[in-house]
Design a protein around this motif. Structure first.
Motif, PDB file in Angstrom:
ATOM      1  N   ARG A 173       4.121 -12.494 -25.959  1.00  0.00           N
ATOM      2  CA  ARG A 173       3.642 -10.959 -25.761  1.00  0.00           C
ATOM      3  C   ARG A 173       4.523 -10.198 -24.999  1.00  0.00           C
ATOM      4  O   ARG A 173       4.900 -10.440 -24.182  1.00  0.00           O
ATOM      5  N   LYS A 196       8.254  -0.236 -29.196  1.00  0.00           N
ATOM      6  CA  LYS A 196       6.624  -0.121 -28.789  1.00  0.00           C
ATOM      7  C   LYS A 196       5.767  -1.271 -28.494  1.00  0.00           C
ATOM      8  O   LYS A 196       5.215  -1.375 -27.665  1.00  0.00           O
ATOM      9  N   VAL A 197       5.982  -2.240 -29.591  1.00  0.00           N
ATOM     10  CA  VAL A 197       5.174  -3.515 -29.458  1.00  0.00           C
ATOM     11  C   VAL A 197       5.647  -4.707 -29.220  1.00  0.00           C
ATOM     12  O   VAL A 197       5.262  -5.929 -29.194  1.00  0.00           O
ATOM     13  N   ALA A 230       4.363  -8.493 -32.427  1.00  0.00           N
ATOM     14  CA  ALA A 230       3.582  -7.733 -33.324  1.00  0.00           C
ATOM     15  C   ALA A 230       4.163  -7.152 -34.593  1.00  0.00           C
ATOM     16  O   ALA A 230       3.557  -7.048 -35.533  1.00  0.00           O
ATOM     17  N   THR A 231       5.399  -6.692 -34.380  1.00  0.00           N
ATOM     18  CA  THR A 231       6.425  -6.172 -35.280  1.00  0.00           C
ATOM     19  C   THR A 231       6.442  -7.206 -36.630  1.00  0.00           C
ATOM     20  O   THR A 231       6.211  -7.081 -37.726  1.00  0.00           O
TER      21      THR A 231
END
Length: 253
Positions: free
Chosen positions: A230, A100-101, A105-106
């Motif tokens: 990102r 998902k991210v 971010a994880t």
């Protein structure tokens, strides 16, 4: 003796074979061009910090249980059971977050949750405290560890050619082991600073200080993770190692 014979280490003028010393350079075990991969280099830094902070917590947890609270070997092993179960939940959660991210971010999420767990665990250590007071810190620490673990190795192999995925993972594992040795040495020195006791409640201040220090050092891993790309940005082409072309004589072109 015939004039065509040569001394050891020499070749005849019409011998066109390439000296053996040139062969290893064509197929190195770890191609240095892999260091051009931004994601791999960042992941190596993250695994270094990760194991130097997260990995050391189980050493201090054991010291607290056995040397302060007087747990035996079996009771100490059972005390680690919640950490193992929550860690498995963290790895499953990491798989979903990666989809998902993305790794960036994880990893940041896992490290921040784990750093919070280190601080909470340190606060739960007291001369007369019970095991329930440690559980919140153990749960947060183990959850963050599981989330970050899967993601940082996913980052290590991102953008790496399929032939070198194993090498990239091994590079990240190497920095992980180095970080474990360095981090534990630093945190043990912190825990023992000004502490003369080898057992009993006198160890608690040092153990708590080491826990808070580890939590703060984990933020270095967060800073490194923020350098990852990102999701949605164009990744670099896979890092490959060119295979030299050979002529019909077998000599690399």
């Amino acid at each position: 003796m015939s004039g065509t014979c040569c001394r050891p280490g020499q070749r005849r003028s019409n011998d066109r074979a390439v000296p053996d010393r040139r062969v290893p350079h064509r197929h190195p075990l770890m191609p240095l061009r892999l260091f051009r991969n931004r994601s791999l280099v960042a992941a190596m830094g993250i695994t270094f910090v990760f194991m130097g902070t997260f990995g050391a917590q189980y050493c201090f947890f054991t010291v607290y249980l056995q040397n302060v609270r007087g747990y035996g070997a079996l009771a100490t092993g059972l005390a680690f059971l919640p950490a193992a179960l929550v860690g498995m939940v963290g790895t499953k959660l990491s798989e979903k977050l990666l989809g998902k991210v993305g790794p960036r971010a994880t990893i940041v999420t896992g490290l921040l949750v784990g750093a919070t767990g280190m601080a909470v665990l340190a606060l739960g250590m007291s001369p007369n405290g019970g095991y329930p007071a440690l559980l919140p810190g153990v749960i947060l620490l183990s959850l963050g560890q599981g989330i970050a673990w899967t993601a940082m190795f996913a980052a290590a192999t991102s953008g790496v050619d399929a032939r070198h995925q194993g090498i990239a993972s091994a590079m990240a594992s190497t920095t992980q082991q180095i970080g474990s040795a360095v981090g534990l040495a630093i945190l043990v020195a912190v825990a023992n600073s000004g502490v003369e006791a080898t057992t009993g409640p006198g160890l608690v201040p040092g153990l708590r200080t080491a826990g808070f220090t580890a939590g703060a050092l984990t933020l270095l891993g967060v800073a490194v993770a923020l350098t990852l790309r990102r999701p949605g940005t164009t990744p670099p082409p896979p890092t490959t190692t060119q295979t030299p072309q050979k002529t019909d004589t077998g000599i690399p072109a």
